[in-house]
Design a protein around this motif. Structure first.
Motif, PDB file in Angstrom:
ATOM      1  N   CYS A  53       0.843  -1.213   0.000  1.00  0.00           N
ATOM      2  CA  CYS A  53       0.000   0.000   0.000  1.00  0.00           C
ATOM      3  C   CYS A  53       0.871   1.254   0.000  1.00  0.00           C
ATOM      4  O   CYS A  53       0.603   2.204  -0.743  1.00  0.00           O
ATOM      5  N   PHE A  54       1.893   1.243   0.833  1.00  0.00           N
ATOM      6  CA  PHE A  54       2.794   2.384   0.907  1.00  0.00           C
ATOM      7  C   PHE A  54       3.560   2.552  -0.399  1.00  0.00           C
ATOM      8  O   PHE A  54       3.708   3.663  -0.903  1.00  0.00           O
ATOM      9  N   GLU A  55       4.037   1.443  -0.952  1.00  0.00           N
ATOM     10  CA  GLU A  55       4.795   1.514  -2.202  1.00  0.00           C
ATOM     11  C   GLU A  55       3.918   2.012  -3.345  1.00  0.00           C
ATOM     12  O   GLU A  55       4.371   2.799  -4.183  1.00  0.00           O
ATOM     13  N   ALA A  56       2.662   1.586  -3.377  1.00  0.00           N
ATOM     14  CA  ALA A  56       1.733   2.040  -4.421  1.00  0.00           C
ATOM     15  C   ALA A  56       1.478   3.546  -4.314  1.00  0.00           C
ATOM     16  O   ALA A  56       1.187   4.195  -5.317  1.00  0.00           O
ATOM     17  N   ALA A  57       1.611   4.090  -3.109  1.00  0.00           N
ATOM     18  CA  ALA A  57       1.408   5.532  -2.893  1.00  0.00           C
ATOM     19  C   ALA A  57       2.698   6.326  -3.091  1.00  0.00           C
ATOM     20  O   ALA A  57       2.732   7.524  -2.859  1.00  0.00           O
TER      21      ALA A  57
END
Length: 125
Positions: A53-57
């Protein structure tokens, strides 16, 4: 970032505590570390369930490297830029970080005493 700003950012998790560590700050809620402030950058705790989730953001994983050693990737990601300006969005990311901290394990046990009393107690057995 000063401590008052950190308290504001994590209002959803209050009460929090802030302790100096790694040349930066460790940020705790419920006795668990869920965020770090290092080199003027805020990182949130992640795990296998939340890192994507963090990487996608657009977040970056925190890594450090000791002289002569390979880089070590730590279970923390930078806060997505837009969350710093949006309290509701920051609350969502903070909750994800706290959930990862809870899944990571139990609270740290109190430190054992290593003084003379501890030595006497262990010799009684």
């Amino acid at each position: 970032m000063d401590d008052d700003t950190i308290h504001e950012l994590f209002a959803v998790l209050q009460p929090i505590s802030i302790r100096r560590m790694f040349g930066g700050k460790g940020i705790y809620a419920g006795g668990r570390i869920f965020a770090l402030m290092l080199n003027d950058e805020l990182y949130l705790k992640t795990d296998a369930q939340t890192a994507f989730c963090f990487e996608a953001a657009g977040s970056r994983r925190w890594t450090y490297q000791r002289e002569g050693a390979a880089p070590v990737a730590m279970p923390y990601h930078s806060v997505p830029d837009e969350a710093l300006d949006d309290p509701d969005l920051m609350a969502d990311w903070a909750r994800l970080a706290m959930e990862a901290a809870i899944r990571h394990g139990t609270k740290k046990p109190p430190r054992r005493s290593t003084g003379p009393a501890a030595s006497r107690t262990s010799q009684i057995d």
